[in-house]
Write an enzyme that holds these catalytic residues in place. Sequence first.
Site, short mmCIF file in Angstrom:
data_model
loop_
_atom_site.label_atom_id
_atom_site.label_comp_id
_atom_site.label_asym_id
_atom_site.label_seq_id
_atom_site.Cartn_x
_atom_site.Cartn_y
_atom_site.Cartn_z
N MET A 268 0.83 -1.20 0.00
CA MET A 268 0.00 0.00 0.00
C MET A 268 0.86 1.25 0.00
O MET A 268 1.80 1.37 0.78
CB MET A 268 -0.92 -0.04 1.24
CG MET A 268 -1.84 1.14 1.35
SD MET A 268 -3.00 1.22 -0.05
CE MET A 268 -3.19 2.99 -0.18
N GLU A 303 4.56 0.74 -5.75
CA GLU A 303 4.12 1.59 -4.63
C GLU A 303 4.88 2.92 -4.65
O GLU A 303 4.30 3.97 -4.40
CB GLU A 303 4.31 0.89 -3.29
CG GLU A 303 3.65 -0.50 -3.19
CD GLU A 303 2.19 -0.55 -3.61
OE1 GLU A 303 1.47 0.46 -3.47
OE2 GLU A 303 1.75 -1.61 -4.11
N GLU A 325 -4.36 2.96 -10.75
CA GLU A 325 -3.83 1.59 -10.77
C GLU A 325 -3.38 1.15 -12.17
O GLU A 325 -2.32 0.56 -12.33
CB GLU A 325 -4.84 0.61 -10.18
CG GLU A 325 -5.10 0.82 -8.68
CD GLU A 325 -3.86 0.79 -7.81
OE1 GLU A 325 -2.79 0.36 -8.28
OE2 GLU A 325 -3.97 1.21 -6.63
ZN ZN Z 1 -1.43 0.24 -6.96
#
Ligand code: ZN
Length: 883
Positions: A268, A303, A325
């Site tokens: 994350m 990330e 994303e």
């Molecule tokens: Zn991602």
Amino acid sequence: MDKGSPKAILLKDYVAPAWWIDTVDLSFDLHEGETIVTARLGIRRNHEVPRGPLVLDGQELELLSVAVGSRPLGPDDYACTPDHLTLNDLPDDGAVVEMVTRIHPESNTALEGLYKSSGNYCTQCEAEGFRKITYFQDRPDVMATYRVRVEANRQAYPVLLSNGNLVDQGDAADGRHWALWEDPWPKPCYLFALVAGKLVHIEDRYRTRSGRDVALRIYVEPGNEDKCGHAMESLIKSMRWDEEAYGLEYDLDIFNIVAVGDFNMGAMENKSLNIFNTKYILARPDTATDTDFLGIETVVAHEYFHNWTGNRVTCRDWFQLSLKEGLTVFRDQQFSADMNSAPVKRIQDVTRLRQVQFAEDAGPTAHPVRPESYIEINNFYTPTVYEKGAEVLRMYHTLLGAAGYRRGIDLYFARHDGQAVTTDDFLAAMRDANPDRAVDWDQFRRWYAQAGTPAVSGEGTYDAPSRTYRLTLRQTLAPTPGQPDKRPMLIPVSMGLVGPDGRDLPLKLAGEDEAVTGTRVLALREAEQDFTFTGVAASPVPSLFRGFSAPVKLSFDYTDADLTFLMAHDSDPFNRWEAGQTLAARLLLGLVADRAAGHDMIVPASFVDAIGQTLSRAGEDPAFTALALTLPSENYLGQLMGVIDVDGIHAARELVRGTIGRSHRASLLATYHGNAGQGAFSVSPEAIGRRAVKNAALAYLMAAGDGEGRALALAQYRTATGMTDVIAALALIADSDMPERADALSAFAAKWRQEPLVMDKWFMIQATSARPETLAEVRALLSHPGFNIRNPNKVYALIGAFTGNAVAFHAAGGAGYEFLADRVIELNRLNPQVASRMAKAFARWRNYDAERQAAAKVALERVAHTPDLSRDVYEIVSRSLEG
Ligand code: ZN
């Protein structure tokens, strides 16, 4: 679902919030048994929308007090429901709202919000976990600066971290201490992070190209310090690459990574405090495979890259998830291609896209890259949003060229730095930065809006007298749930014409003045379109979708001889590999059909010869050869059939593997020995490639079914020091009935029982064996001391791997389905995100025979009728039953 079905959230209902939150001041008092969170929110009216109350989201919070400014509110001054806290009559010129809540991280098994992993506190707020920490407008278009005070027992939690810079720290009463962090960059709450625990770290430095010195730290549990080096190297490479390739620099003096063992996903991108699944940080040659090393490089980069694509420019709402994303996956793919072998990386990415995304696109959970509705956003962190989203970015790059793409990126950041935006804003930047490009952007936009994988078919005709070659291409897009009618897509077809001598011919379309030699990009825009090439000296074989230039399924009327020719001569390495795969799939499906018709399966000598040719070139490019030797997977072959013949596919594939093993014993042995024992361990692309081809050869020798392969596998298992080779050998042994099997497996477990990530591999190889005992063994492993259903990595390694094991999971009789239903029901209470990921394995149940369908339906309905079904599982199961 008993209490009425959960409601869908719709993209078209988006409205900006009535209030902005500009500043967030948080104070965490961490105690065993409870955590007290004090939040002070600096709010300001949004004058662009009608006046309304401040509606804050909350979940599983115990509200202790609320105040506006210095005035405490009584229960009549606000409305508090299980999901919301609503404040009316706030002053138009803004205010500070203060709330105190109590939460219980130690009993949080969903791993969302604030929770504990191995005794350490950590957070996961994306997508909507922040509302489990305090009341807040939990939506990404609300961006604020954060100031965070963390207080805890000094001995138990010596490390206290949050986003941004450490501005102060000190001691408190009763053996406690505190730290104060400030993040100057406004961010949405899903990027908030906090860590408190007993951790050690490794440290390095990076100087940005404008001269900023950044301290880089990776925090892990004590004992793991010696497994962080590769992650740190990957981080430094990512920082340099983003400056060089995108002109993007890091923007703070500190960058922290914390690795935790209990994590729902890979990692994350919280601002300056990335939190990672240990799987994507910890690696030592004796504990991690080459795949692990490459995965770490990619995820660390991913990330880190989010710092610009996601954090500095974020999403307006969660329907825009692919904005960050898809773009960030494309960036990490480009990065990994630059660090390793670009063709190998592309083949691996496409293999994954086909395996998981094409399957999703063909089933009941199919959705567009930019969905229009969801029940639970966590269900939309999908291969479609990530991997197909990345293909959309790649198509911008293909259509605009590297320079045009970069102009679009630069304009995107110039326009939107600090904002929360949409995929339409991204497209507009690409378009406006390239006004001279004749791209129909409205048609291109359909890649975001229409679900499903386009099917492209076609044929070509050569006319010798006029020296013209006419290429006809057609596209169709099948209906998907909620989208019965589709319109043609703008499909970039990167292509060449390969002449009889194996070289690319000059390409000149009718009406053009000059020819280009090599590769060019055609725009397929109509349902059917002709492309006529002139001045074509001899009948060519077309090489279409070079580098896989669009995420489509191609069926072109190639002869087997054409494919063999492309395998040997195409200048595009991806298409050399692709031709081999097409040929192999054609052959394997033919064998499946023969078997179904009651005929013997006979492997054609021509195919065995073609594999022999591939093997003979192993020395030129070992990594590529390893991929070219790998037959299409059982799951991918299943996608190519109307009704999936599980046992037929397995039988055909095993027959071909055995035939290759027996027919090419000598060259397989030569390949094996020629690539074994290459001096000091390295994870260079060359070394990885040699191990890959060696282990591919070993697998074929094993498939030959005699003593030689077995002896080699056993010797490799016993003597290898690197985990890649140990696991490759052990997986073959575990999938066999060798007498040494049980001892090898138990010796491995005895050696590695203290290393959870290594034990995950041990669970996985047992769950993926095609032996008939696999389901019984997987059941037994649920009670192994190393297994824990609360740990997502364990669930993915044992249960997830089992659902990917076609013959075992889809075995006749439905025992696999029953097993999975039990696990989903069990996980539903503990961790809805993980439960729902597992439930997705049911999605394509309608593609199997009637008996299997009946069994799957019973299992799905049993899950559907579970009391207290989470929204996550409800959405997947109800879609699967409808679709
Ligand atoms: Zn991602």
